[in-house]
Design a protein around this motif. Structure first.
Motif, PDB file in Angstrom:
ATOM      1  N   GLU A 217     -36.799 -54.182  -5.042  1.00 18.71           N
ATOM      2  CA  GLU A 217     -36.301 -55.465  -5.511  1.00 18.71           C
ATOM      3  C   GLU A 217     -37.068 -56.577  -4.799  1.00 18.71           C
ATOM      4  O   GLU A 217     -37.153 -56.598  -3.570  1.00 18.71           O
ATOM      5  CB  GLU A 217     -34.810 -55.585  -5.220  1.00 18.71           C
ATOM      6  CG  GLU A 217     -34.194 -56.882  -5.718  1.00 18.71           C
ATOM      7  CD  GLU A 217     -32.718 -56.973  -5.385  1.00 18.71           C
ATOM      8  OE1 GLU A 217     -32.147 -58.065  -5.576  1.00 18.71           O
ATOM      9  OE2 GLU A 217     -32.142 -55.963  -4.936  1.00 18.71           O
ATOM     10  N   LEU A 218     -37.622 -57.502  -5.561  1.00 22.73           N
ATOM     11  CA  LEU A 218     -38.432 -58.574  -4.997  1.00 22.73           C
ATOM     12  C   LEU A 218     -37.704 -59.909  -5.103  1.00 22.73           C
ATOM     13  O   LEU A 218     -36.947 -60.137  -6.056  1.00 22.73           O
ATOM     14  CB  LEU A 218     -39.782 -58.664  -5.725  1.00 22.73           C
ATOM     15  CG  LEU A 218     -40.652 -57.404  -5.694  1.00 22.73           C
ATOM     16  CD1 LEU A 218     -41.944 -57.640  -6.482  1.00 22.73           C
ATOM     17  CD2 LEU A 218     -40.962 -56.984  -4.263  1.00 22.73           C
ATOM     18  N   PRO A 219     -37.941 -60.806  -4.152  1.00 25.95           N
ATOM     19  CA  PRO A 219     -37.304 -62.129  -4.224  1.00 25.95           C
ATOM     20  C   PRO A 219     -37.912 -62.978  -5.331  1.00 25.95           C
ATOM     21  O   PRO A 219     -39.029 -62.699  -5.797  1.00 25.95           O
ATOM     22  CB  PRO A 219     -37.592 -62.720  -2.838  1.00 25.95           C
ATOM     23  CG  PRO A 219     -38.832 -62.037  -2.383  1.00 25.95           C
ATOM     24  CD  PRO A 219     -38.758 -60.642  -2.939  1.00 25.95           C
ATOM     25  N   PRO A 220     -37.233 -64.034  -5.736  1.00 27.00           N
ATOM     26  CA  PRO A 220     -37.749 -64.875  -6.835  1.00 27.00           C
ATOM     27  C   PRO A 220     -39.022 -65.638  -6.478  1.00 27.00           C
ATOM     28  O   PRO A 220     -39.677 -66.174  -7.389  1.00 27.00           O
ATOM     29  CB  PRO A 220     -36.595 -65.844  -7.106  1.00 27.00           C
ATOM     30  CG  PRO A 220     -35.761 -65.831  -5.866  1.00 27.00           C
ATOM     31  CD  PRO A 220     -35.892 -64.450  -5.310  1.00 27.00           C
ATOM     32  N   SER A 221     -39.390 -65.664  -5.217  1.00 27.29           N
ATOM     33  CA  SER A 221     -40.627 -66.357  -4.820  1.00 27.29           C
ATOM     34  C   SER A 221     -41.872 -65.523  -5.092  1.00 27.29           C
ATOM     35  O   SER A 221     -42.996 -65.979  -4.856  1.00 27.29           O
ATOM     36  CB  SER A 221     -40.572 -66.734  -3.336  1.00 27.29           C
ATOM     37  OG  SER A 221     -40.310 -65.601  -2.533  1.00 27.29           O
ATOM     38  N   VAL A 222     -41.707 -64.287  -5.594  1.00 24.81           N
ATOM     39  CA  VAL A 222     -42.840 -63.467  -6.023  1.00 24.81           C
ATOM     40  C   VAL A 222     -43.001 -63.640  -7.530  1.00 24.81           C
ATOM     41  O   VAL A 222     -42.171 -63.158  -8.309  1.00 24.81           O
ATOM     42  CB  VAL A 222     -42.645 -61.976  -5.681  1.00 24.81           C
ATOM     43  CG1 VAL A 222     -43.843 -61.155  -6.149  1.00 24.81           C
ATOM     44  CG2 VAL A 222     -42.412 -61.780  -4.190  1.00 24.81           C
ATOM     45  N   PRO A 223     -44.053 -64.309  -7.993  1.00 26.72           N
ATOM     46  CA  PRO A 223     -44.215 -64.529  -9.432  1.00 26.72           C
ATOM     47  C   PRO A 223     -44.637 -63.245 -10.151  1.00 26.72           C
ATOM     48  O   PRO A 223     -45.110 -62.281  -9.524  1.00 26.72           O
ATOM     49  CB  PRO A 223     -45.314 -65.581  -9.502  1.00 26.72           C
ATOM     50  CG  PRO A 223     -46.107 -65.389  -8.250  1.00 26.72           C
ATOM     51  CD  PRO A 223     -45.121 -64.954  -7.201  1.00 26.72           C
ATOM     52  N   VAL A 227     -46.335 -59.097  -9.016  1.00 24.01           N
ATOM     53  CA  VAL A 227     -45.334 -58.046  -8.860  1.00 24.01           C
ATOM     54  C   VAL A 227     -45.956 -56.675  -8.642  1.00 24.01           C
ATOM     55  O   VAL A 227     -45.605 -55.951  -7.693  1.00 24.01           O
ATOM     56  CB  VAL A 227     -44.372 -58.033 -10.070  1.00 24.01           C
ATOM     57  CG1 VAL A 227     -43.546 -56.731 -10.089  1.00 24.01           C
ATOM     58  CG2 VAL A 227     -43.457 -59.243 -10.028  1.00 24.01           C
ATOM     59  N   GLU A 228     -46.869 -56.247  -9.494  1.00 22.97           N
ATOM     60  CA  GLU A 228     -47.382 -54.885  -9.397  1.00 22.97           C
ATOM     61  C   GLU A 228     -48.187 -54.672  -8.108  1.00 22.97           C
ATOM     62  O   GLU A 228     -48.062 -53.629  -7.457  1.00 22.97           O
ATOM     63  CB  GLU A 228     -48.228 -54.549 -10.630  1.00 22.97           C
ATOM     64  CG  GLU A 228     -47.412 -54.443 -11.908  1.00 22.97           C
ATOM     65  CD  GLU A 228     -46.183 -53.538 -11.767  1.00 22.97           C
ATOM     66  OE1 GLU A 228     -46.335 -52.420 -11.209  1.00 22.97           O
ATOM     67  OE2 GLU A 228     -45.092 -53.949 -12.175  1.00 22.97           O
ATOM     68  N   GLU A 229     -49.017 -55.636  -7.755  1.00 23.52           N
ATOM     69  CA  GLU A 229     -49.773 -55.514  -6.504  1.00 23.52           C
ATOM     70  C   GLU A 229     -48.833 -55.455  -5.306  1.00 23.52           C
ATOM     71  O   GLU A 229     -49.055 -54.688  -4.355  1.00 23.52           O
ATOM     72  CB  GLU A 229     -50.742 -56.686  -6.359  1.00 23.52           C
ATOM     73  CG  GLU A 229     -51.639 -56.579  -5.124  1.00 23.52           C
ATOM     74  CD  GLU A 229     -52.583 -57.755  -4.966  1.00 23.52           C
ATOM     75  OE1 GLU A 229     -53.341 -57.767  -3.969  1.00 23.52           O
ATOM     76  OE2 GLU A 229     -52.572 -58.670  -5.817  1.00 23.52           O
ATOM     77  N   THR A 230     -47.753 -56.228  -5.353  1.00 21.96           N
ATOM     78  CA  THR A 230     -46.792 -56.238  -4.250  1.00 21.96           C
ATOM     79  C   THR A 230     -46.014 -54.934  -4.192  1.00 21.96           C
ATOM     80  O   THR A 230     -45.763 -54.391  -3.101  1.00 21.96           O
ATOM     81  CB  THR A 230     -45.833 -57.433  -4.399  1.00 21.96           C
ATOM     82  OG1 THR A 230     -46.592 -58.647  -4.402  1.00 21.96           O
ATOM     83  CG2 THR A 230     -44.831 -57.471  -3.261  1.00 21.96           C
ATOM     84  N   GLN A 231     -45.638 -54.387  -5.347  1.00 23.36           N
ATOM     85  CA  GLN A 231     -44.941 -53.092  -5.370  1.00 23.36           C
ATOM     86  C   GLN A 231     -45.802 -52.001  -4.724  1.00 23.36           C
ATOM     87  O   GLN A 231     -45.320 -51.193  -3.917  1.00 23.36           O
ATOM     88  CB  GLN A 231     -44.596 -52.704  -6.817  1.00 23.36           C
ATOM     89  CG  GLN A 231     -43.542 -53.568  -7.476  1.00 23.36           C
ATOM     90  CD  GLN A 231     -42.132 -53.263  -6.999  1.00 23.36           C
ATOM     91  OE1 GLN A 231     -41.902 -52.308  -6.257  1.00 23.36           O
ATOM     92  NE2 GLN A 231     -41.175 -54.080  -7.422  1.00 23.36           N
TER      93      GLN A 231
END
Length: 472
Positions: A217-223, A227-231
């Motif tokens: 689950e990512l915070p709303p500050s991640v556009p 998302v995929e790179e952060t996951q």
């Protein structure tokens, strides 16, 4: 009176927000939580310069980057700097450093080479030495014990030992060796694993991935575009945090089993954080004026430290050396520029504390001066103010907007706050001799061997000048 010990463990690139202790929701870290129950958790520990070498220079000397000259990575510390190991050694302590150093040029720019730091003043007074400068070899990696090139005449395994297996396991074994040899004497141990920093190699043993979820689950500050790179990044990042937590548990177990915990100040923290995809920035990036890069975990336990409580005191890296010295009744060198916050750490509500911390970044590159990402700022308990090179400003109310999604710099209602923080920034920059010029104008600060030869106040003596020990 029995002297107090110090164990200072700092991870690399561990953002406070990645931990449940600071509001994260991704993984359990039972040993970090265990230490928090034993001591005091600081809610406003700020890296101030979210890059490895600048933080480490502040930690080791209690002096600002404008003074030490460490405004990018891979610079050689000046030999005349008086470090925390010098202060403790002078007071009769055994001193040990294990892990990443990053206050030398090492093998720059090769991050996968066997790099190390020559014996003598390049190590700023540390005696026991099982360290490397900056390499990213996480399995069976090399550290250095002896002198720079003496392995030409000495057995290879004596002078350039390798840890066996993964880095956190290997560095723990070196730490245990130091603690076992010196448990009957007063000691200070600094332990710096490279995790959870990115590596071009293998991140962590497979077992640390087994219980991680497929998605986070990512915070709303991640556009959406991040998302995929952060996951993908989070799987490696969190696996490495689990190795750190396990290493911390081994340290705590050893100290408790040997009756050392009651007389030891134990700190767990990090040099800086990482963006984690927030603000639309690549997840492994730091150098930015946002809480994900700036805010670090900081837990301290030990004699006189309240257990299981939180403190909103503001702590900057330059404050750590004088604070630890004072807690241990070690004289603070006259060269130190940071604040002694020991009484505040000990819970004295009326004690002096830091009202504002100067924050900064000098370059758009890590190892050289390149235009871009140049900013200065002020961080208080409640607000973060940033002025970018060229004039653009940001202002955030951290109590209302901890994710920093609402820039208040142009909000008339916050004009008094804006002007007050701008005034504070100007005063602190003037005190540090910082003209906030284009970074290319500072290339004369280090020579072709990456030695610091000038700072914000002008040219300096030869970089291998001995310290003025009368200042100790």
């Amino acid at each position: 009176m029995e002297k107090k010990n110090v164990v200072y463990m700092f991870a690399d690139q561990l953002a406070a927000c990645a931990l449940k202790l600071y509001g994260g929701n991704w993984i359990d870290t039972p040993n970090i939580d265990r230490l928090a129950q034993m001591g005091t958790t600081l809610d406003n520990s700020v890296s101030t310069f979210p890059v490895s070498s600048p933080y480490r220079s502040m930690l080791m000397t209690g002096r600002y980057p404008q003074t030490t000259g460490h405004i990018v990575n891979h610079l050689c510390s000046r030999h005349d700097e008086i470090g925390i190991a010098d202060a403790f050694s002078h007071a009769g302590y055994k001193t040990g450093y294990v892990g990443k150093w990053h206050l030398h040029r090492g093998s720059f720019p090769d991050s996968m080479a066997c790099d190390w730091v020559p014996a003598g003043r390049s190590r700023l007074g540390w005696d026991y030495w099982r360290a490397y400068n900056q390499h990213m070899i996480y399995f069976d990696g090399p550290v250095h014990a002896g002198d720079w090139l003496s392995d030409q005449v000495e057995p290879h395994e004596v002078n350039r030992p390798q840890w066996r297996g993964y880095e956190t396991d290997g560095l723990w074994e070196f730490s245990k060796e130091f603690l076992s040899e010196n448990k009957d004497d007063p000691f200070i141990l600094m332990l710096s694993p490279h995790q959870p920093h990115k590596t071009p190699g293998v991140f962590a043993p497979e077992k640390y991935y087994e219980n991680l979820p497929e998605r986070f689950e990512l915070p709303p500050s991640v556009p959406e575009e991040q998302v995929e790179e952060t996951q993908e990044m989070l799987r490696h990042y969190l696996a490495m945090i689990l190795t750190i937590d396990e290493m911390l548990g081994n340290l705590l177990d050893f100290l408790e089993e040997n009756g050392l915990m009651k007389n030891t100040y134990f700190v767990f923290t990090s040099d800086h954080g990482t963006q984690l995809g927030m603000h639309g920035l690549p997840p492994w990036e730091k150098q930015y004026p946002y809480e994900e890069s700036l805010k670090t975990p900081f837990i301290i336990s030990g004699p006189g430290i309240a257990a299981g409580v939180r403190s909103d005191m503001l702590m900057a890296p330059v404050d750590i050396m004088p604070t630890l010295c004072s807690l241990c009744s070690v004289s603070i060198p006259k060269t130190v520029e940071g604040m002694d916050l020991s009484q505040k750490v000990l819970g004295e509500d009326a004690a002096d504390e830091r009202e504002a911390a100067l924050t900064m970044n000098y370059s758009n590159a890590y190892g050289s001066l390149k235009e871009g990402r140049q900013w200065r700022g002020i961080r208080t308990k409640t607000h973060s103010y940033i002025r970018h090179f060229g004039g653009c400003c940001e202002l955030y109310d951290l109590q209302v907007d901890p994710l920093q999604m609402n820039n208040l710099a142009d909000d008339p209602a916050f004009e008094p706050v804006f002007q007050g923080l701008e005034k504070t920034l100007g005063e602190q920059l003037a005190e540090r001799g910082d003209t906030f010029c284009a970074c290319k104008e500072l290339r004369s600060w280090f020579d072709s061997e990456r030695r610091v030869v000038a700072n914000a106040f002008g040219p300096l003596p030869h970089p291998e000048t001995e310290p003025d020990w009368s200042l100790l």
